[in-house]
Design a protein around this motif. Structure first.
Motif, short mmCIF file in Angstrom:
data_model
loop_
_atom_site.label_atom_id
_atom_site.label_comp_id
_atom_site.label_asym_id
_atom_site.label_seq_id
_atom_site.Cartn_x
_atom_site.Cartn_y
_atom_site.Cartn_z
N ARG A 3 0.61 0.49 -2.14
CA ARG A 3 -0.58 0.37 -1.31
C ARG A 3 -0.22 -0.19 0.07
NH1 ARG A 3 -3.04 -3.24 -4.02
NH2 ARG A 3 -2.58 -4.97 -2.62
N GLU A 4 0.66 -1.20 0.10
CA GLU A 4 1.06 -1.76 1.39
C GLU A 4 1.77 -0.71 2.25
OE1 GLU A 4 3.43 -5.14 0.67
OE2 GLU A 4 1.85 -6.31 -0.32
N ILE A 5 2.67 0.07 1.63
CA ILE A 5 3.40 1.08 2.40
C ILE A 5 2.46 2.14 2.94
CG2 ILE A 5 5.16 2.88 2.21
CD1 ILE A 5 6.58 1.14 0.17
N LEU A 6 1.49 2.56 2.15
CA LEU A 6 0.53 3.56 2.62
C LEU A 6 -0.29 3.03 3.79
CD1 LEU A 6 -0.79 5.19 -0.67
CD2 LEU A 6 0.36 6.35 1.21
N GLU A 7 -0.75 1.79 3.68
CA GLU A 7 -1.53 1.22 4.77
C GLU A 7 -0.70 1.03 6.03
OE1 GLU A 7 -4.71 -1.27 1.97
OE2 GLU A 7 -3.14 -2.32 3.09
N ILE A 8 0.60 0.75 5.86
CA ILE A 8 1.46 0.57 7.02
C ILE A 8 1.70 1.89 7.73
CG2 ILE A 8 3.81 -0.01 7.72
CD1 ILE A 8 3.80 -2.12 5.48
N LYS A 9 2.05 2.92 6.97
CA LYS A 9 2.49 4.18 7.57
C LYS A 9 1.33 5.06 8.04
CE LYS A 9 7.04 4.67 5.54
NZ LYS A 9 8.00 5.60 4.92
N THR A 10 0.20 4.99 7.36
CA THR A 10 -0.92 5.86 7.74
C THR A 10 -1.93 5.16 8.64
OG1 THR A 10 -2.16 5.23 5.74
CG2 THR A 10 -0.68 7.13 5.59
N GLY A 11 -1.98 3.84 8.60
CA GLY A 11 -2.98 3.13 9.39
C GLY A 11 -4.34 3.09 8.74
N GLY A 12 -4.48 3.61 7.49
CA GLY A 12 -5.76 3.61 6.80
C GLY A 12 -5.88 2.43 5.84
N LEU A 13 -6.89 2.53 4.98
CA LEU A 13 -7.16 1.49 4.00
C LEU A 13 -7.24 2.13 2.62
CD1 LEU A 13 -9.96 -0.58 5.80
CD2 LEU A 13 -7.55 -1.16 5.59
N VAL A 14 -6.56 1.55 1.65
CA VAL A 14 -6.63 2.01 0.26
C VAL A 14 -7.86 1.37 -0.36
CG1 VAL A 14 -5.47 2.07 -1.96
CG2 VAL A 14 -4.14 2.29 0.13
N ILE A 15 -8.89 2.19 -0.62
CA ILE A 15 -10.16 1.64 -1.10
C ILE A 15 -10.27 1.64 -2.62
CG2 ILE A 15 -11.41 2.16 1.02
CD1 ILE A 15 -11.98 4.49 -1.79
N TRP A 16 -9.42 2.45 -3.28
CA TRP A 16 -9.53 2.51 -4.75
C TRP A 16 -8.22 3.04 -5.30
CZ3 TRP A 16 -11.69 6.65 -8.35
CH2 TRP A 16 -11.95 6.11 -9.63
N THR A 17 -7.85 2.56 -6.49
CA THR A 17 -6.66 3.01 -7.19
C THR A 17 -7.05 3.40 -8.60
OG1 THR A 17 -5.26 1.52 -5.90
CG2 THR A 17 -4.34 2.39 -7.94
N LYS A 18 -6.72 4.63 -8.98
CA LYS A 18 -7.02 5.14 -10.31
C LYS A 18 -5.71 5.60 -10.93
CE LYS A 18 -9.55 8.68 -12.85
NZ LYS A 18 -10.40 9.89 -12.76
N GLY A 19 -5.18 4.80 -11.85
CA GLY A 19 -3.90 5.15 -12.47
C GLY A 19 -2.78 5.09 -11.45
N ASP A 20 -2.17 6.24 -11.19
CA ASP A 20 -1.10 6.33 -10.20
C ASP A 20 -1.54 7.04 -8.93
OD1 ASP A 20 -1.45 8.75 -11.36
OD2 ASP A 20 0.67 9.15 -11.74
N ILE A 21 -2.84 7.09 -8.67
CA ILE A 21 -3.39 7.76 -7.48
C ILE A 21 -4.04 6.71 -6.58
CG2 ILE A 21 -4.95 9.53 -6.61
CD1 ILE A 21 -4.67 10.97 -9.23
N HIS A 22 -3.68 6.71 -5.31
CA HIS A 22 -4.29 5.87 -4.30
C HIS A 22 -5.21 6.73 -3.44
CE1 HIS A 22 -2.46 2.09 -5.01
NE2 HIS A 22 -1.23 2.47 -4.75
N PHE A 23 -6.41 6.22 -3.17
CA PHE A 23 -7.37 6.88 -2.29
C PHE A 23 -7.41 6.11 -0.98
CE2 PHE A 23 -8.59 7.96 -6.58
CZ PHE A 23 -8.87 9.31 -6.50
N VAL A 24 -7.04 6.79 0.10
CA VAL A 24 -6.86 6.16 1.40
C VAL A 24 -8.02 6.56 2.30
CG1 VAL A 24 -5.25 5.75 3.28
CG2 VAL A 24 -4.37 6.39 1.04
N TYR A 25 -8.67 5.57 2.90
CA TYR A 25 -9.78 5.77 3.83
C TYR A 25 -9.22 5.77 5.25
CZ TYR A 25 -14.05 4.65 6.44
OH TYR A 25 -15.09 4.65 7.33
N ARG A 26 -9.65 6.74 6.04
CA ARG A 26 -9.07 6.89 7.38
C ARG A 26 -9.54 5.83 8.35
NH1 ARG A 26 -12.32 12.24 9.62
NH2 ARG A 26 -14.37 11.27 9.78
N GLY A 27 -10.72 5.24 8.12
CA GLY A 27 -11.26 4.24 9.02
C GLY A 27 -12.41 4.79 9.84
N SER A 28 -13.26 3.89 10.30
CA SER A 28 -14.44 4.32 11.07
C SER A 28 -14.09 4.79 12.46
CB SER A 28 -15.45 3.16 11.14
OG SER A 28 -14.83 2.02 11.74
N ASN A 29 -13.01 4.29 13.06
CA ASN A 29 -12.61 4.65 14.42
C ASN A 29 -11.43 5.61 14.42
OD1 ASN A 29 -10.88 2.82 13.38
ND2 ASN A 29 -10.69 1.58 15.24
#
Length: 748
Positions: free
Chosen positions: A233-259
C-alpha cells in the motif's frame, strides 16, 4: 483404638487434631480444646482384645503404636513408610489446608497438655520463611490462587496493538470513504503487479484507468510483495500519488484523488515530492543526493567525495531539524548507516528499514582493489562449525543491507560492503525477485573475490558475507602496510651499513676478503629464495602424488561397479529370455478382408467418437487385453485402444500385433492430446473365438514381470554408460597428472 481420620477435604472452623505420627499412642487422650468427648459406640467401648464379630477365630490383637496409626496415610504410597514419603504427604495436606478460607480463631486451651501444644507444622521450609509467614498472618498462596482473581486475569491479558489509520482514513471524510468502498465492491477488472513489484508498467496501467474517467483503479499484488500488504500500500501511494481506500485479499483499490485533473501533467513521480509522505522517503532522498551522479563517495581516500557529503549534510540540516524524531535509537542508527552506503530500494517487500539498491551503485570504482588482509598472530583464519553456526544465528535478526539484481560489475557494491564491515561483522544481501538471468552463485563468487570475505550462507533469497578474522579497516590496513615498508627500508639500510663497515675493516686491518652472511639480512633473503621455493616445489609434487593415488583408487572403484552392473544386465537378459520363450505370437492370416476408403473413413469417424475404450498399461499386450477386445466386439463393430507409448515405431508395432492376435482390421492410429488411439474393426465375417483367452500370450502376472525387467534393464544400461564415461574421464585425468609429475620431478 485407632484415632479417627483427619477431615482433609472438608473445611471446618474447628482446629484439626494433632497428627498421630508426632506423638504416637497419646492421641487416645481427650483433647480439652474440643470440649467433652461423646460417649463411645458399643463396638468401640469393647476392649481391644475382644472380637467385634462372632466368628470361630478371634481377631488378632491390635498394636496401637505409631506404625499402626500411620498406616492409612502411608499405605500404597511409593516409598512405603519412609520419612520422605511422610513429608510428601504433609506438604500436600498443608497446601490443602492453606487453600481453605480462614475460619474463626479457636479459644486458647486451658490445659497445658502435650498433645494440644503440638502444632500442625513441620520445619520443612527454612525458619526465616516460616517466621515471615507468621508475622504477615496470611496463608501461603497456592499456585492456582492467581487464576481465581478475575482482576488479575484482566491485568495479565495481552493488549492488542493499536491500529494506525491509513492515509485514506486520515485524509478522506467517512461518507466519501464509504462511497468509494461501495464503488470498489462492484469492480471486476484490475491490473496485475509483476513479480518484481509495482513497476512502471503497473503504474502506467493505473494512470490509464484514471485517464478514462474512472475514480478507482485496482491492482492485484503477487508474491513476494503479497507477504506484506501494508508495504504494498505504501509503495502504491508513493508511486501513483493516489490513496488506497480498500484492500480485499490481495487486491488494492487506489483512488486517484479529488484534484487529479489538475495534476495530470505530473505523470512521473519524484522522490522529492515523496519526502513529506513518509519518514523513510527522506532517507531515500538524502541517499540519492549523495549517489545520484558518481560513486566517488564510496572510496575511502577521496577527499572530494567527503566534501560532497559535508555539503549535502549542511543543505538538508534545516529539513532534518524541522522534522520530528521518529523511531527508536536503533532504527535511526541503522537508517543513518544505510544512508551513508547508497540510495534505498523503494520496492522492498519487507518492513523498514529499506535496504540499499545495489543496482544503482557504480559498476566500476576507479582505483578499486581487493583490500589488504592480515590475521592476528595465533588465530586460525578459517571458521569452525560452532563459529559458523553462531554467525548464521547472528545474521538472522539483522536488517537486510543491500538488494542486488545483477551478476557482475559489482565494484561499487564491494566498496560499500567494505565500508559497512567497519561497523558490522556481517553484510546481508537480498537477491531481487522477478529479474531475469540472476544467478546467486555467480553473485556470491564475484563478491567473495572482490571483498575477500567469507560466504556463510547462499540461497535463492539471500547472500550473507562475513568480513573474516583477517579483515582490517581502511585506516588500519594503510598503517600496517606503511609500517611493513618502513621495517623493510630499515633492514636494507642496516645491511648497507654493515657491508660498508666490513669493507673498511678489510682495508685497515688486512682481513680476509671472504664475507660471512651469518645472522644478516642477506642470509634471510637467501633462505627465502632457496628453501621456501624448494619447499613449495616439493609440496606441489606431494599434492600431485596424492591426486594420482586418489584417481587410481576412484578408477578402481568405478571399474568394479561397472562389472557389477554388467553382471546384473546379463541376469536381466536371461530373465527376459525365459519370459519370451513362453510367448509365441500368431501369424498373419493370408485371407484378409478388404475395405474401401469410404468404409475406413466411416469406421474411423465412429471410433474417434466412441466413449468406451481399452487402455493399454505398462504390461502391454497379454491375454486379458485380447479378451477385453472381444468383449467390446460382442456389442460393437469398432473398438478404440489407448496407448501411452511415445515412439512411432513402438506404436505401429503394438497396432500390428493387436491386428494379428485379434483377427480384426486396423483402421487408423490417431494422435490424441497425451496419447494415441488405435481403432480396430472386427470384420464382416467375425466369429467369437471358442476360448476367451489366448494361450500363446503372456498372462497378466508374466506381463508385469516382463515390464519390470525391461524397465530395470534399461535403467542399468543407462548407468553403465554413465560409468563408462566417468572411467574414460578418470583415465584422461590420470594421464595428465602423471605427465605433471614426470615434468616436475628433478632429474638426477
Amino acid at each position: 483404638m485407632a484415632p479417627p481420620p483427619l477431615p482433609l477435604f472438608s473445611p471446618s472452623p474447628k482446629p484439626p487434631p494433632p497428627p498421630p505420627w508426632l506423638h504416637g499412642p497419646s492421641t487416645q487422650t481427650q483433647n480439652p480444646s474440643t470440649g467433652p468427648a461423646a460417649p463411645p459406640a458399643p463396638d468401640e467401648a469393647a476392649p481391644p482384645n475382644k472380637p467385634r464379630h462372632h466368628s470361630a477365630q478371634p481377631a488378632p490383637a491390635r498394636n496401637t503404636g505409631s506404625k499402626t496409626a500411620a498406616k492409612p496415610l502411608t499405605a500404597g504410597v511409593p516409598g512405603g513408610r519412609t520419612r520422605r514419603a511422610v513429608l510428601g504427604i504433609i506438604r500436600r495436606v498443608r497446601s490443602l489446608e492453606l487453600s481453605d478460607p480462614p475460619g474463626p480463631v479457636p479459644a486458647p486451651a486451658r490445659n497445658n497438655d502435650a498433645a494440644a501444644a503440638v502444632p500442625f507444622h513441620l520445619p520443612i521450609e527454612p525458619r526465616e520463611q516460616a517466621r515471615e509467614a507468621v508475622e504477615k498472618g496470611k496463608a501461603r498462596a497456592v499456585p492456582w490462587a492467581a487464576a481465581r482473581d478475575e482482576g488479575l486475569k484482566v491485568a495479565l491479558r495481552r493488549e492488542k496493538k493499536a491500529r494506525e489509520p491509513t492515509r485514506a482514513e486520515a485524509e478522506l471524510e467517512a461518507g466519501e470513504l464509504d462511497r468509494l468502498q461501495r464503488l470498489a465492491r462492484g469492480m471486476g477488472r484490475w491490473a496485475r503487479a509483476k513479480k518484481a513489484g509495482v513497476t512502471d508498467e503497473v503504474v502506467e496501467d493505473l494512470r490509464r484507468e484514471w485517464a478514462r474517467g474512472e475514480e478507482l483503479a485496482a491492482v492485484r499484488i503477487v508474491e513476494p510483495l503479497r507477504r506484506n500488504m501494508d508495504r504494498a500500500r505504501e509503495i502504491l501511494e508513493i508511486k501513483t500519488g493516489g490513496l488506497v481506500i480498500w484492500t480485499k485479499g490481495d487486491i488494492h483499490f487506489v483512488y486517484r484523488g479529488s484534484n487529479y485533473q489538475q495534476n495530470m501533467k505530473h505523470s512521473q513521480y519524484s522522490v522529492a515530492s515523496v519526502q513529506n509522505v513518509s519518514p523513510v522517503k527522506y532517507n531515500v532522498h538524502r541517499a540519492q543526493i549523495k549517489y545520484g551522479n558518481e560513486g566517488e563517495v564510496l572510496t575511502d581516500g577521496n577527499s572530494k567525495g567527503d566534501d560532497v557529503i559535508q555539503e549535502n549534510d549542511q543543505s538538508v540540516c534545516g529539513q532534518k531539524d524541522e522534522e520530528p524524531i521518529k523511531g527508536t535509537l536503533y532504527e535511526r542508527e541503522v537508517n543513518r548507516l544505510l544512508d551513508s552506503l547508497g540510495p534505498r530500494f523503494v520496492d522492498w517487500w519487507w518492513n523498514t528499514p529499506l535496504p540499499v539498491d545495489a543496482d544503482l551503485l557504480p559498476e566500476f570504482v576507479p582505483g578499486f582493489k581487493t583490500p589488504f588482509r592480515q590475521c592476528p598472530p595465533g588465530v586460525r583464519p578459517t571458521l569452525a562449525d560452532e563459529e559458523l553456526t553462531y554467525l548464521r544465528k547472528l545474521a538472522r535478526p539483522l536488517p537486510t543491507h543491500f538488494a542486488l539484481g545483477r551478476n557482475s560489475r559489482l565494484q561499487g557494491l564491494a566498496a560499500a560492503i567494505l565500508k559497512l564491515w567497519e561497523k558490522s561483522l556481517i553484510a546481508k544481501i537480498a537477491v531481487k525477485v522477478g529479474i531475469q538471468n540472476t544467478n546467486n552463485e555467480q553473485m556470491a563468487w564475484n563478491l567473495k573475490h572482490l571483498t575477500g570475505g567469507t560466504v556463510i550462507l547462499r540461497n535463492k533469497d539471500f547472500i550473507i558475507l562475513y568480513r573474516g578474522k583477517d579483515f582490517l579497516p581502511g585506516g588500519v590496513a594503510q598503517t600496517v602496510i606503511q609500517r611493513e615498508a618502513q621495517v623493510h627500508d630499515e633492514q636494507v639500510k642496516e645491511e648497507e651499513a654493515r657491508l660498508k663497515a666490513v669493507d673498511s675493516l678489510q682495508m685497515v686491518g688486512g682481513l680476509s676478503s671472504e664475507e660471512s652472511s651469518v645472522g644478516t639480512f642477506r642470509e634471510y633473503q637467501d633462505f627465502q629464495a632457496d628453501h621456501v621455493h624448494e619447499n613449495t616445489e616439493n609440496s606441489n609434487i606431494i599434492e600431485l602424488e596424492a591426486e594420482k593415488h586418489r584417481l587410481e583408487k576412484e578408477l578402481k572403484d568405478q571399474e568394479w561397479k561397472l562389472s557389477i552392473l554388467n553382471k546384473k544386465i546379463e541376469g536381466s537378459n536371461q530373465a527376459l529370455a525365459k519370459l519370451h520363450s513362453s510367448w509365441s505370437p500368431s501369424e498373419q492370416s493370408a485371407d484378409r478382408e478388404l475395405l474401401t476408403e469410404e468404409e475406413k473413413a466411416m469406421f474411423r469417424r465412429i471410433g474417434r467418437k466412441m466413449d468406451g475404450l481399452v487402455l493399454l498399461g505398462r504390461r502391454g499386450i497379454f491375454d486379458g487385453v485380447i479378451e477385453e477386445i472381444h468383449q467390446h466386439w460382442k456389442h460393437k463393430e469398432v473398438v478404440k485402444v489407448i496407448t501411452k507409448q511415445n515412439q512411432a515405431r513402438q506404436i505401429m508395432y503394438t497396432a500390428n500385433l493387436l491386428e494379428v492376435e485379434t483377427g480384426g482390421i486396423l483402421i487408423a492410429v490417431e494422435k490424441l492430446t497425451t496419447s494415441h488411439a488405435i481403432i480396430l474393426y472386427r470384420g464382416k465375417n467375425y466369429r467369437r473365438p471358442e476360448k476367451s483367452s489366448s494361450s500363446n500370450l503372456l498372462t497378466k502376472r508374466e506381463a508385469l514381470q516382463r515390464s519390470i525387467e525391461v524397465q530395470r534393464r534399461g535403467s542399468m544400461k543407462y548407468f553403465a554408460r554413465e560409468r563408462q564415461k566417468s572411467i574414460l574421464e578418470l583415465k584422461r585425468k590420470l594421464r595428465y597428472v602423471a605427465r605433471q609429475i614426470k615434468y616436475r620431478t628433478p632429474r638426477s
